[in-house]
Design an enzyme around this catalytic site. Structure first.
Site, PDB file in Angstrom:
ATOM      1  N   LYS A 152       2.321 -14.627   5.401  1.00  0.00           N
ATOM      2  CA  LYS A 152       1.214 -13.815   4.914  1.00  0.00           C
ATOM      3  C   LYS A 152       0.749 -14.378   3.570  1.00  0.00           C
ATOM      4  O   LYS A 152       1.521 -14.461   2.616  1.00  0.00           O
ATOM      5  CB  LYS A 152       1.662 -12.357   4.758  1.00  0.00           C
ATOM      6  N   TYR A 187       5.920 -13.515   2.379  1.00  0.00           N
ATOM      7  CA  TYR A 187       4.697 -13.111   1.670  1.00  0.00           C
ATOM      8  C   TYR A 187       4.461 -14.090   0.533  1.00  0.00           C
ATOM      9  O   TYR A 187       5.198 -14.108  -0.452  1.00  0.00           O
ATOM     10  CB  TYR A 187       4.853 -11.684   1.157  1.00  0.00           C
ATOM     11  N   THR A 219       0.829  -1.197   0.000  1.00  0.00           N
ATOM     12  CA  THR A 219       0.000   0.000   0.000  1.00  0.00           C
ATOM     13  C   THR A 219       0.870   1.257   0.000  1.00  0.00           C
ATOM     14  O   THR A 219       0.461   2.306  -0.493  1.00  0.00           O
ATOM     15  CB  THR A 219      -0.940   0.005   1.220  1.00  0.00           C
TER      16      THR A 219
END
EC number: 4.2.1.41
Length: 301
Positions: free
Chosen positions: A158, A133, A46
């Protein structure tokens, strides 16, 4: 490392001259801390990690560490080409981050052993613990995560792929390792939409880009989620998150672009996204404004 609350992924504000607006970044992060994030993840997805230089990563992470002041963990991004990922990991450590989120390698796809070796190389280059990730070119298996859980520096997983069966296998493998300090996150785009299912898999934590844009709404959802108030949770899903996802899916990269646009609508001049992302059109901004208004109504904010 303890994460208790919504995982906050701040945007990176840019000034008119294109530089990182440090004071606005501090304001952005500081204004969200009263809503109880479980961790702050600067210079990640983000925050447009893909578009930041190493100096900018240092600037962003330093600002986040200063504002958070030890209240919750600060986890910085490190990824892309291996040399850049290692350099970003070192910069984040020097800036005072508590951990790293290891983002996928750049462009190329290697076998699972190669992806594991990539994570191990980043971990070895820094004193910080790392969270892997599972997304894009970084796809892990249960066997790969068994290998990584043997490394005490790897402290979290994640999931950004969304293969529920594979995610369950990975959760089972991590549980079988006996690690009690391992954090499991749902990292899909607009993760609130899928978190009910992920909770059933044994993945209790989730990242929230919406928290950066509208913390009142994201906190209302989280509170309902924790309390088991399914009526309220589903009302927020149907009235806010589902329409937001439909708008997000209109244009690639809107998982970031809409968040910055929402902040601008709220009066925080965080600037545009950097290429290759694009800003919403005027029609899309009007739609976003209506979605946010409905979300605030449902949240009572």
């Amino acid at each position: 490392m303890n994460f208790d609350g919504v995982l906050f992924f701040p945007v990176t504000p840019f000034a008119e001259d294109g530089s990182v607006d440090v004071e606005l970044l501090k304001e952005h992060i500081g204004s969200r801390l009263p809503f109880g994030p479980g961790g702050v993840f600067p210079a990640c997805g983000t925050g447009e990690f893909h578009a930041l230089s190493l100096d900018e990563i240092r600037t962003v992470v330093t600002a986040a560490v200063e504002v958070v002041a030890g209240a919750v963990p600060v986890v910085a991004g490190a990824g892309g080409p291996l040399g850049h990922a290692i350099a970003a990991a070192k910069v984040a450590g020097e800036a005072g981050a508590d951990a790293l989120l290891v983002l996928p390698p750049y462009l190329v796809s290697g076998p699972t052993d190669g992806v594991v070796a990539y994570v191990e190389a980043v971990a070895a280059a820094s004193s910080l613990p790392v969270i892997v990730y599972h997304r894009g070119t970084a796809k892990f298996t249960a066997a790969a995560m068994t290998r990584l859980t043997a490394n005490p520096k790897v402290v979290g997983f994640k999931d950004g792929i969304g293969d529920v069966g594979l995610a369950q296998e990975i959760v089972s493998a991590i549980n079988a390792s006996g690690r009690k300090d391992f954090a499991l996150f749902n990292g899909l785009l607009t993760a609130e939409l899928t978190q009910g299912a992920y909770r059933g898999l044994g993945i209790p934590l989730y990242s929230s880009a919406a928290f950066a844009m509208a913390p009142e709404i994201a906190k209302a959802y989280y509170d309902a989620y924790v309390a088991g108030d399914e009526d309220r949770r589903n009302a927020l899903l149907e009235g806010f998150y589902a329409p937001l996802v439909r708008l997000r899916d209109q244009t690639p990269g809107f998982g970031v672009s809409l968040i910055k646009a929402g902040l601008r609508l709220a009066g925080l001049p965080v600037g545009s996204v950097r290429p290759p992302l694009v800003d919403p059109t005027e029609e899309q901004l009007l739609e976003l404004k209506a979605i946010l208004a409905k979300g605030h109504e449902l949240a009572g904010s």
